[in-house]
Design a protein around this motif. Structure first.
Motif, PDB file in Angstrom:
ATOM      1  N   CYS A 175       0.843  -1.197   0.000  1.00 34.70           N
ATOM      2  CA  CYS A 175       0.000   0.000   0.000  1.00 34.70           C
ATOM      3  C   CYS A 175       0.880   1.250   0.000  1.00 34.70           C
ATOM      4  O   CYS A 175       2.041   1.216  -0.418  1.00 34.70           O
ATOM      5  CB  CYS A 175      -0.961  -0.018   1.194  1.00 34.70           C
ATOM      6  SG  CYS A 175      -2.321   1.160   1.014  1.00 34.70           S
ATOM      7  N   ASN A 176       0.349   2.376   0.464  1.00 34.07           N
ATOM      8  CA  ASN A 176       1.157   3.592   0.624  1.00 34.07           C
ATOM      9  C   ASN A 176       1.017   4.080   2.043  1.00 34.07           C
ATOM     10  O   ASN A 176      -0.100   4.368   2.501  1.00 34.07           O
ATOM     11  CB  ASN A 176       0.751   4.694  -0.344  1.00 34.07           C
ATOM     12  CG  ASN A 176       1.503   5.980  -0.023  1.00 34.07           C
ATOM     13  OD1 ASN A 176       1.030   6.787   0.780  1.00 34.07           O
ATOM     14  ND2 ASN A 176       2.681   6.153  -0.578  1.00 34.07           N
ATOM     15  N   THR A 177       2.140   4.165   2.722  1.00 36.57           N
ATOM     16  CA  THR A 177       2.151   4.566   4.128  1.00 36.57           C
ATOM     17  C   THR A 177       3.081   5.753   4.330  1.00 36.57           C
ATOM     18  O   THR A 177       3.593   5.968   5.420  1.00 36.57           O
ATOM     19  CB  THR A 177       2.658   3.404   5.001  1.00 36.57           C
ATOM     20  OG1 THR A 177       4.015   3.127   4.609  1.00 36.57           O
ATOM     21  CG2 THR A 177       1.823   2.147   4.838  1.00 36.57           C
ATOM     22  N   LEU A 189       6.714   3.649   5.674  1.00 36.05           N
ATOM     23  CA  LEU A 189       7.635   4.295   4.733  1.00 36.05           C
ATOM     24  C   LEU A 189       8.622   5.213   5.466  1.00 36.05           C
ATOM     25  O   LEU A 189       9.727   5.459   4.975  1.00 36.05           O
ATOM     26  CB  LEU A 189       6.860   5.073   3.668  1.00 36.05           C
ATOM     27  CG  LEU A 189       7.380   4.912   2.235  1.00 36.05           C
ATOM     28  CD1 LEU A 189       7.484   3.460   1.822  1.00 36.05           C
ATOM     29  CD2 LEU A 189       6.525   5.682   1.256  1.00 36.05           C
ATOM     30  N   GLY A 190       8.229   5.697   6.650  1.00 37.73           N
ATOM     31  CA  GLY A 190       9.161   6.474   7.473  1.00 37.73           C
ATOM     32  C   GLY A 190      10.307   5.609   7.955  1.00 37.73           C
ATOM     33  O   GLY A 190      11.476   6.032   7.940  1.00 37.73           O
ATOM     34  N   VAL A 191       9.992   4.371   8.368  1.00 37.00           N
ATOM     35  CA  VAL A 191      11.055   3.440   8.781  1.00 37.00           C
ATOM     36  C   VAL A 191      11.965   3.154   7.582  1.00 37.00           C
ATOM     37  O   VAL A 191      13.198   3.117   7.716  1.00 37.00           O
ATOM     38  CB  VAL A 191      10.446   2.130   9.338  1.00 37.00           C
ATOM     39  CG1 VAL A 191      11.513   1.066   9.532  1.00 37.00           C
ATOM     40  CG2 VAL A 191       9.713   2.411  10.652  1.00 37.00           C
ATOM     41  N   ILE A 192      11.345   2.994   6.420  1.00 38.86           N
ATOM     42  CA  ILE A 192      12.150   2.720   5.219  1.00 38.86           C
ATOM     43  C   ILE A 192      13.014   3.946   4.882  1.00 38.86           C
ATOM     44  O   ILE A 192      14.198   3.814   4.583  1.00 38.86           O
ATOM     45  CB  ILE A 192      11.236   2.294   4.054  1.00 38.86           C
ATOM     46  CG1 ILE A 192      10.641   0.916   4.383  1.00 38.86           C
ATOM     47  CG2 ILE A 192      11.981   2.295   2.732  1.00 38.86           C
ATOM     48  CD1 ILE A 192       9.590   0.415   3.416  1.00 38.86           C
ATOM     49  N   ARG A 193      12.426   5.142   4.967  1.00 37.40           N
ATOM     50  CA  ARG A 193      13.223   6.357   4.723  1.00 37.40           C
ATOM     51  C   ARG A 193      14.426   6.407   5.672  1.00 37.40           C
ATOM     52  O   ARG A 193      15.552   6.669   5.256  1.00 37.40           O
ATOM     53  CB  ARG A 193      12.379   7.604   4.976  1.00 37.40           C
ATOM     54  CG  ARG A 193      11.449   7.965   3.863  1.00 37.40           C
ATOM     55  CD  ARG A 193      10.888   9.374   4.078  1.00 37.40           C
ATOM     56  NE  ARG A 193      10.344   9.842   2.834  1.00 37.40           N
ATOM     57  CZ  ARG A 193       9.052   9.715   2.479  1.00 37.40           C
ATOM     58  NH1 ARG A 193       8.186   9.150   3.298  1.00 37.40           N
ATOM     59  NH2 ARG A 193       8.636  10.156   1.311  1.00 37.40           N
ATOM     60  N   ALA A 194      14.154   6.169   6.960  1.00 37.78           N
ATOM     61  CA  ALA A 194      15.231   6.245   7.948  1.00 37.78           C
ATOM     62  C   ALA A 194      16.265   5.157   7.695  1.00 37.78           C
ATOM     63  O   ALA A 194      17.478   5.401   7.790  1.00 37.78           O
ATOM     64  CB  ALA A 194      14.648   6.127   9.358  1.00 37.78           C
ATOM     65  N   LEU A 218       1.363   5.377  -6.073  1.00 36.77           N
ATOM     66  CA  LEU A 218       1.747   6.345  -5.049  1.00 36.77           C
ATOM     67  C   LEU A 218       3.119   6.055  -4.426  1.00 36.77           C
ATOM     68  O   LEU A 218       3.977   6.939  -4.384  1.00 36.77           O
ATOM     69  CB  LEU A 218       0.684   6.389  -3.939  1.00 36.77           C
ATOM     70  CG  LEU A 218      -0.764   6.629  -4.402  1.00 36.77           C
ATOM     71  CD1 LEU A 218      -1.723   6.599  -3.211  1.00 36.77           C
ATOM     72  CD2 LEU A 218      -0.895   7.949  -5.144  1.00 36.77           C
ATOM     73  N   THR A 219       3.312   4.830  -3.927  1.00 39.37           N
ATOM     74  CA  THR A 219       4.526   4.569  -3.134  1.00 39.37           C
ATOM     75  C   THR A 219       5.801   4.716  -3.962  1.00 39.37           C
ATOM     76  O   THR A 219       6.740   5.405  -3.547  1.00 39.37           O
ATOM     77  CB  THR A 219       4.458   3.161  -2.493  1.00 39.37           C
ATOM     78  OG1 THR A 219       3.333   3.150  -1.612  1.00 39.37           O
ATOM     79  CG2 THR A 219       5.721   2.834  -1.715  1.00 39.37           C
ATOM     80  N   THR A 231      11.777  -0.965  -6.207  1.00 37.48           N
ATOM     81  CA  THR A 231      11.374  -1.885  -7.269  1.00 37.48           C
ATOM     82  C   THR A 231       9.934  -2.298  -7.033  1.00 37.48           C
ATOM     83  O   THR A 231       9.580  -2.767  -5.950  1.00 37.48           O
ATOM     84  CB  THR A 231      12.275  -3.152  -7.251  1.00 37.48           C
ATOM     85  OG1 THR A 231      13.639  -2.732  -7.395  1.00 37.48           O
ATOM     86  CG2 THR A 231      11.906  -4.109  -8.368  1.00 37.48           C
ATOM     87  N   LEU A 232       9.116  -2.122  -8.050  1.00 33.84           N
ATOM     88  CA  LEU A 232       7.698  -2.497  -7.967  1.00 33.84           C
ATOM     89  C   LEU A 232       7.540  -3.979  -8.271  1.00 33.84           C
ATOM     90  O   LEU A 232       8.186  -4.501  -9.180  1.00 33.84           O
ATOM     91  CB  LEU A 232       6.910  -1.667  -8.983  1.00 33.84           C
ATOM     92  CG  LEU A 232       5.404  -1.871  -9.014  1.00 33.84           C
ATOM     93  CD1 LEU A 232       4.761  -1.358  -7.742  1.00 33.84           C
ATOM     94  CD2 LEU A 232       4.803  -1.165 -10.239  1.00 33.84           C
ATOM     95  N   ILE A 233       6.686  -4.653  -7.486  1.00 35.45           N
ATOM     96  CA  ILE A 233       6.360  -6.046  -7.822  1.00 35.45           C
ATOM     97  C   ILE A 233       4.839  -6.196  -7.895  1.00 35.45           C
ATOM     98  O   ILE A 233       4.099  -5.431  -7.270  1.00 35.45           O
ATOM     99  CB  ILE A 233       6.920  -7.061  -6.784  1.00 35.45           C
ATOM    100  CG1 ILE A 233       6.300  -6.847  -5.399  1.00 35.45           C
ATOM    101  CG2 ILE A 233       8.436  -7.008  -6.727  1.00 35.45           C
ATOM    102  CD1 ILE A 233       6.487  -8.034  -4.459  1.00 35.45           C
ATOM    103  N   ALA A 234       4.393  -7.188  -8.648  1.00 41.33           N
ATOM    104  CA  ALA A 234       2.971  -7.553  -8.617  1.00 41.33           C
ATOM    105  C   ALA A 234       2.680  -8.120  -7.231  1.00 41.33           C
ATOM    106  O   ALA A 234       3.547  -8.764  -6.619  1.00 41.33           O
ATOM    107  CB  ALA A 234       2.682  -8.598  -9.690  1.00 41.33           C
ATOM    108  N   ASP A 235       1.485  -7.903  -6.722  1.00 39.38           N
ATOM    109  CA  ASP A 235       1.134  -8.458  -5.412  1.00 39.38           C
ATOM    110  C   ASP A 235       1.418  -9.967  -5.371  1.00 39.38           C
ATOM    111  O   ASP A 235       1.908 -10.496  -4.374  1.00 39.38           O
ATOM    112  CB  ASP A 235      -0.352  -8.222  -5.113  1.00 39.38           C
ATOM    113  CG  ASP A 235      -0.676  -6.742  -4.968  1.00 39.38           C
ATOM    114  OD1 ASP A 235       0.194  -5.994  -4.489  1.00 39.38           O
ATOM    115  OD2 ASP A 235      -1.793  -6.349  -5.334  1.00 39.38           O
TER     116      ASP A 235
END
Ligand code: MRU
Length: 363
Positions: A175-177, A189-194, A218-219, A231-235
């Motif tokens: 999703c987009n967080t 996504l904040g954890v990923i940014r950090a 979005l993400t 990298t985008l993946i299919a679900d």
């Protein structure tokens, strides 16, 4: 269309973390008498704004996913209460509380699953209880505080969550967080940014998130804005990705965390948690304490939003199925607490969440 107005830039922080570099999008902006929302239905191709002049326009924006993501819904709704307040006559907070009930009800009914919506509306109502004739000002202050606290929580969770990641980690998010879903910086996504900023994350994967494509639309766009490679993946590629050993953590947000730790999040999260457990991949939920709902005992008590099946039958208004096909479109699912390795909040972390552990965090 004016991009510079549509993407609201974060204020640079003079801390060790370069927030200006890693967090540049703001989806919600209060102008003083209207609410501007970056239209997430149009991203990534258009960065248009929707201007809300009334609480009912805010409720519609929440319902139609113009603004989306649990914390962002709460913040938008809080500003919706401010707009509702500007449209009623009342001499003090108690009178306003009565006059505002219909608007509050319509805002609350906009979406059922994310508890941040009701949480923010409750905060706005509590302010009115003892407010005098300055009640409009008090509502504005509270809405701004809700937005500011969310950003601060996300930055704190980013630090806490990233500390759990080993060097050279690969992560998958769903999703987009990110900033688009919050007051800024994001939860998962904040954890990923950090983690990226600290150099411990070496690869980021994002699942497309059918049917509304929050991941694809979005993400990966949001990460691209901040120069973070993803990298985008299919679900349907997620389990296979885990089997390759490319990811050590699944990092997701939440729409409601129950008293026992069961967690509602975007449809597909439950399946990711099952696959993660099977492959020995860590499963991290990142959410502010405003997402914890002590009044909902277990995941079975959560209302799962069902949306229009058309979202499945079409992609960007292009039909992808034969006429007459039926579709079922629940947009959230519940991950049982036993499949979650850690819940990260701004108050602290809960490993292997249980009713007792969540209660201790809450106290
Ligand atoms: O339907 P959406 O796009 O509002 O769903 C959003 C999610 O499920 C997010 O994962 C959740 O709200 C957390 S956002 C920080």
């Amino acid at each position: 269309m004016d991009d510079t107005l549509a993407i609201f830039h974060a204020t640079p922080m003079s801390t060790a973390f370069d927030y200006a570099r890693y967090d540049r999008i703001r989806p919600i902006r209060w102008t003083g008498n209207t609410l501007e929302l970056l239209d997430q239905r149009q991203l990534p191709f258009l960065t248009d704004r929707v201007v809300c002049h009334s609480s009912d326009e805010v409720a519609r924006a929440i319902r139609t996913l113009t603004v989306r993501g649990a914390p962002a819904i709460g913040i938008a709704a809080a500003w919706g209460v401010v707009l509702a307040g500007d449209a009623v006559e009342a001499g003090n907070g108690a009178e306003a509380l009565v006059s505002l009930q219909p608007a509050l009800h319509r805002l609350n009914a906009a979406r059922p699953t994310a508890v941040n919506l009701a949480w923010a509306l409750n905060r706005m109502q509590r302010v009115l209880v003892d407010a005098g004739n300055d009640w409009r000002l008090r509502l504005r202050d509270e809405a701004q505080r809700i937005a500011d606290e969310d950003l601060a929580s996300n930055r704190r969770m980013g630090t806490l969550g990233a500390a759990l990641l080993g060097p050279g980690s690969g992560v998958l998010t769903h999703c987009n967080t990110g900033s688009l879903a919050t007051g800024g910086f994001g939860t998962a996504l904040g954890v990923i940014r950090a983690g990226v900023a600290q150099g411990c994350i070496t690869s980021v994967f994002a699942s497309e998130t059918r049917p509304w494509l929050q991941g694809a639309r979005l993400t990966v766009w949001e990460l691209q804005q901040d120069g973070i490679d993803a990298t985008l993946i299919a679900d349907s590629a997620a389990a296979h990705l885990m089997k390759t050993g490319a990811v050590q953590w699944i990092i997701v947000g939440a729409d409601r965390i129950c008293a026992n730790g069961d967690t509602a999040n975007k449809i597909g999260t439950y399946g990711l948690a099952i696959a993660a457990r099977h492959h020995g991949v860590g499963f991290m939920v990142v959410a502010p304490s405003s997402t914890i709902d002590m009044a909902t005992p277990t995941g079975g008590d959560i209302e799962i939003e069902q949306r229009d099946p058309e979202e499945l039958l079409e992609i960007r208004n292009v039909r992808i199925t034969a006429d007459g096909i039926r579709a079922w479109n629940p947009v959230f699912d519940v991950t049982p607490a036993e499949l979650i390795d850690v819940i990260v909040t701004e108050r602290g972390m809960v490993e292997r969440p249980s009713r007792d552990a969540i209660a201790r965090l809450w106290e």
